[in-house]
Write a protein that holds these residues in place. Structure first.
Motif, PDB file in Angstrom:
ATOM      1  N   SER A 195      50.575 -96.930  62.763  1.00 49.19           N
ATOM      2  CA  SER A 195      50.324 -96.771  64.189  1.00 49.19           C
ATOM      3  C   SER A 195      49.572 -95.502  64.536  1.00 49.19           C
ATOM      4  O   SER A 195      48.970 -95.404  65.605  1.00 49.19           O
ATOM      5  CB  SER A 195      51.657 -96.793  64.957  1.00 49.19           C
ATOM      6  N   SER A 196      49.566 -94.514  63.622  1.00 47.77           N
ATOM      7  CA  SER A 196      48.931 -93.235  63.961  1.00 47.77           C
ATOM      8  C   SER A 196      48.124 -92.614  62.833  1.00 47.77           C
ATOM      9  O   SER A 196      47.399 -91.635  63.070  1.00 47.77           O
ATOM     10  CB  SER A 196      50.011 -92.235  64.394  1.00 47.77           C
ATOM     11  N   GLN A 197      48.253 -93.114  61.618  1.00 49.70           N
ATOM     12  CA  GLN A 197      47.606 -92.560  60.422  1.00 49.70           C
ATOM     13  C   GLN A 197      48.172 -91.203  60.018  1.00 49.70           C
ATOM     14  O   GLN A 197      47.620 -90.531  59.144  1.00 49.70           O
ATOM     15  CB  GLN A 197      46.087 -92.442  60.617  1.00 49.70           C
ATOM     16  N   ARG A 198      49.258 -90.810  60.618  1.00 51.21           N
ATOM     17  CA  ARG A 198      49.939 -89.591  60.187  1.00 51.21           C
ATOM     18  C   ARG A 198      50.796 -89.898  58.968  1.00 51.21           C
ATOM     19  O   ARG A 198      51.138 -91.054  58.718  1.00 51.21           O
ATOM     20  CB  ARG A 198      50.814 -89.050  61.322  1.00 51.21           C
ATOM     21  N   PRO A 199      51.181 -88.860  58.192  1.00 48.21           N
ATOM     22  CA  PRO A 199      52.068 -89.105  57.047  1.00 48.21           C
ATOM     23  C   PRO A 199      53.350 -89.795  57.491  1.00 48.21           C
ATOM     24  O   PRO A 199      53.925 -89.464  58.526  1.00 48.21           O
ATOM     25  CB  PRO A 199      52.339 -87.688  56.516  1.00 48.21           C
ATOM     26  N   HIS A 200      53.783 -90.767  56.698  1.00 49.88           N
ATOM     27  CA  HIS A 200      54.984 -91.516  57.070  1.00 49.88           C
ATOM     28  C   HIS A 200      56.209 -90.615  56.973  1.00 49.88           C
ATOM     29  O   HIS A 200      56.452 -89.994  55.930  1.00 49.88           O
ATOM     30  CB  HIS A 200      55.157 -92.729  56.157  1.00 49.88           C
ATOM     31  N   PRO A 201      57.001 -90.508  58.039  1.00 49.12           N
ATOM     32  CA  PRO A 201      58.135 -89.568  58.024  1.00 49.12           C
ATOM     33  C   PRO A 201      59.233 -89.944  57.039  1.00 49.12           C
ATOM     34  O   PRO A 201      60.036 -89.081  56.664  1.00 49.12           O
ATOM     35  CB  PRO A 201      58.644 -89.631  59.475  1.00 49.12           C
ATOM     36  N   HIS A 349      61.227-107.545  53.184  1.00 46.20           N
ATOM     37  CA  HIS A 349      62.196-106.634  52.598  1.00 46.20           C
ATOM     38  C   HIS A 349      62.034-105.241  53.198  1.00 46.20           C
ATOM     39  O   HIS A 349      61.008-104.904  53.788  1.00 46.20           O
ATOM     40  CB  HIS A 349      62.011-106.575  51.079  1.00 46.20           C
ATOM     41  N   GLY A 350      63.066-104.429  53.035  1.00 48.45           N
ATOM     42  CA  GLY A 350      62.994-103.051  53.479  1.00 48.45           C
ATOM     43  C   GLY A 350      63.623-102.825  54.840  1.00 48.45           C
ATOM     44  O   GLY A 350      64.002-103.754  55.546  1.00 48.45           O
ATOM     45  N   LYS A 351      63.735-101.560  55.203  1.00 48.63           N
ATOM     46  CA  LYS A 351      64.305-101.161  56.481  1.00 48.63           C
ATOM     47  C   LYS A 351      63.233-101.261  57.563  1.00 48.63           C
ATOM     48  O   LYS A 351      62.174-100.650  57.457  1.00 48.63           O
ATOM     49  CB  LYS A 351      64.837 -99.733  56.391  1.00 48.63           C
ATOM     50  N   ALA A 352      63.512-102.036  58.596  1.00 43.56           N
ATOM     51  CA  ALA A 352      62.516-102.307  59.625  1.00 43.56           C
ATOM     52  C   ALA A 352      62.430-101.145  60.601  1.00 43.56           C
ATOM     53  O   ALA A 352      63.380-100.854  61.335  1.00 43.56           O
ATOM     54  CB  ALA A 352      62.853-103.604  60.363  1.00 43.56           C
ATOM     55  N   ALA A 353      61.278-100.452  60.613  1.00 43.64           N
ATOM     56  CA  ALA A 353      61.049 -99.418  61.618  1.00 43.64           C
ATOM     57  C   ALA A 353      60.792-100.042  62.980  1.00 43.64           C
ATOM     58  O   ALA A 353      61.063 -99.443  64.011  1.00 43.64           O
ATOM     59  CB  ALA A 353      59.865 -98.543  61.200  1.00 43.64           C
ATOM     60  N   ARG A 354      60.252-101.267  62.962  1.00 45.93           N
ATOM     61  CA  ARG A 354      60.017-102.007  64.203  1.00 45.93           C
ATOM     62  C   ARG A 354      60.878-103.271  64.156  1.00 45.93           C
ATOM     63  O   ARG A 354      60.416-104.345  63.776  1.00 45.93           O
ATOM     64  CB  ARG A 354      58.544-102.382  64.330  1.00 45.93           C
ATOM     65  N   SER A 355      62.128-103.123  64.536  1.00 50.38           N
ATOM     66  CA  SER A 355      63.060-104.240  64.440  1.00 50.38           C
ATOM     67  C   SER A 355      62.660-105.408  65.322  1.00 50.38           C
ATOM     68  O   SER A 355      63.022-106.557  65.048  1.00 50.38           O
ATOM     69  CB  SER A 355      64.473-103.773  64.804  1.00 50.38           C
TER      70      SER A 355
END
Length: 541
Positions: A195-201, A349-355
């Motif tokens: 969404s922003s091209q910043r490093p993934h937190p 799979h994985g933890k959804a950042a956008r549920s």
């Protein structure tokens, strides 16, 4: 006077009510004990829905009552989803847009969770993410120069909408090896918020150098075997290394072996844990056709010689181990075969950042299918394979197992004649099929693909056995009016035979068939793309 009544003498409705109080595993056990229980379980719509929820992982084996907390809501959701894609349904457009791109055709297109995107590797100068939902707020586009660091040769981009993750890869480069026991850098990867091209937190490190240990000194070229795949916390990268000389050629041919010259070392895999920031390199197999991560632990390899391999990773960071080899029929891999195309269910799979993007109903592996599309001079064909053969239930031995076609094919595979111009897409147990006719094909009919001058109709075929059982039940008022089919006669050689039923519906809305059209099936929508005058049209229905 007291009269004793046997359990099997009770009214069917009462037996059904008692069985619904059991957990799913015990229901299945009861169904195997006698014809009475088997008939009740098969004909009870409520029990079939409960078993479907269990098969999808939505309820556990310990769940008892049919109407315990949460199950009623899931049951209503399942019934609502079962009513989708009814026979003779019409297409209602919910989103349309146009994307301008510099290069066509665009073979690397993907759709997941309502997002369409491309891969810029060797095809485009722009990376597009198009939000195809009713409120498309998350659409993005980046030029190749903006997407890749200046010191990087552009490579692949992997995207996961659920985790808001973009993995950006440099193109692998050539390596001169003088010490074969040392790790050598072969490519780099960065983990960013899409969404922003910043490093993934959630990533420990923003970038990672992936390394490989070569067997012998020499000059090596490394290439990606296919697009990297994000699967939960892991990113799978399949690559090969070719040994070649360093370009110094004196023109003499002395017949001697130059050691690393023209050595094909097979396929390797980088298993990257993007959250924890490390990668491990492992040898996987010889060069084959396709590599598909089923989940974070299992990998399916489609082989050249009519073999399908199932590998599992040993522990969290261990090397892949071959567990099962499934043999395909010889007629699928004769001398007339030109190529094979695989169609699989997308990863969730994985933890959804956008549920909010997570589908309300995610089919488990036991309720998924995989399509192998065989392109042959003798006539194209598709095999529909039940993904249950790759589930944990199939792993009975720690040693490699060979399974001949006769032991698994007739039970888990459907065969259909095919035309390579027909578009295919898969979601769960459903297949979207683009055909030029608005009626269900006859059993064994040789299908003709749509021409670029005509229209096509979208057929939805469902291979979920529980859906078929519900459609056959006269007691289900919610049962969609699916048309129940069977493949009937298989190949002329008689080598393939499966007579399992599947359901078929047809969208009565015709769609134009321009060049470079694609089709992507999701849970409750269908996305179509086509090219006209260097403009890509996207429509979701």
């Amino acid at each position: 006077m007291t009269m004793t009544v046997g359990f099997l003498s009770l009214p069917t409705e009462l037996i059904c009510r008692i069985l619904t109080l059991l957990n799913p595993r015990d229901i299945n056990r009861c169904a195997m004990t006698c014809n009475t229980f088997c008939t009740v379980v098969r004909n009870s719509v409520g029990i079939q829905y409960k078993l479907e929820l269990y098969a999808q992982g939505l309820i556990s084996t310990e769940t008892g009552a049919m109407h315990s907390n949460g199950i009623s809501g899931k049951m209503c959701s399942l019934k609502k989803l079962a009513s989708l894609w009814r026979s003779d349904f019409q297409a209602n457009p919910i989103f349309e847009t146009v994307v301008t791109a510099a290069t066509f055709p665009m073979p690397f297109q993907f759709v997941t969770c309502g997002f369409w995107w491309t891969d810029p590797y060797m095809t485009l100068d722009t990376f597009h993410i198009q939000d195809c939902r009713t409120d498309p707020k998350l659409s993005r586009a980046w030029s190749t120069n903006d997407l890749f660091p200046q010191h990087w040769p552009p490579g692949f981009v992997a995207f996961d909408p659920l985790q808001d993750l973009m993995a950006v890869f440099s193109e692998p480069h050539c390596t001169t090896v003088t010490d074969a026991e040392q790790d050598h850098h072969i490519f780099s990867v960065e983990f960013r918020l899409a969404s922003s091209q910043r490093p993934h937190p959630n990533a420990v490190c923003a970038s990672l150098e992936c390394k490989h240990t070569f067997d012998a000194p020499g000059y090596y070229r490394t290439d990606f075997a296919q697009s990297p795949v994000i699967c939960g916390d892991r990113v799978f990268v399949f690559y090969c290394t070719d040994g070649a000389d360093d370009g110094a050629d004196d023109g003499a041919d002395d017949g001697a072996d130059d050691g690393a010259d023209d050595l094909m070392s097979g396929i390797f895999i980088q298993v990257i844990n993007w959250r924890k920031g490390y990668a491990n390199s492992h040898y996987l197999c010889q060069m084959d056709r396709y590599y598909y991560p089923v989940d974070e632990q299992k990998i399916v390899v489609i082989g050249h010689k009519g073999l399908i391999y199932l590998y599992t990773l040993q522990g969290l960071d261990g090397a892949p181990q071959r567990r099962i080899t499934y043999h395909l029929p010889k007629s699928c891999y004769d001398s007339s075969l030109m190529g094979t195309v695989i169609h699989v269910h997308p990863s969730f799979h994985g933890k959804a950042a956008r549920s909010e993007l997570m589908p309300s109903y995610v089919p488990s592996l036991e309720s998924q299918i995989m399509f192998l599309e065989f392109l042959s001079f003798a006539g194209d064909a598709i095999l529909v394979i039940d993904m249950a053969i790759f589930s944990d239930m199939a792993l009975h031995s720690d040693t490699p197992v060979n399974v001949p076609w006769s032991d698994w094919g007739p039970q888990h595979v459907y065969y259909f004649p095919h035309d390579r111009n027909s578009r295919i897409s898969v979601f769960g147990s459903k297949m979207a099929y683009a055909l030029p006719q608005d009626r269900v094909p006859d059993p064994g009919q040789r299908l003709e693909g749509p021409s670029t001058e005509s229209y096509f109709y979208v057929h939805i075929w469902d291979f979920n056995k529980r859906v078929i059982a519900r459609s056959q039940s006269i007691k289900d008022p919610d049962s969609p009016d699916f048309f129940i089919c069977k493949p009937a006669r298989m190949t002329d050689s008689g080598e393939i035979f499966s007579n399992h039923a599947y359901t078929a519906t047809v969208c009565r809305t015709p769609f134009p068939m321009p060049r470079y059209s694609r089709m992507f099936l999701e849970l409750d929508r269908l996305t179509l793309t086509w090219v006209r005058v260097h403009r890509l049209n996207i429509a979701t229905v």
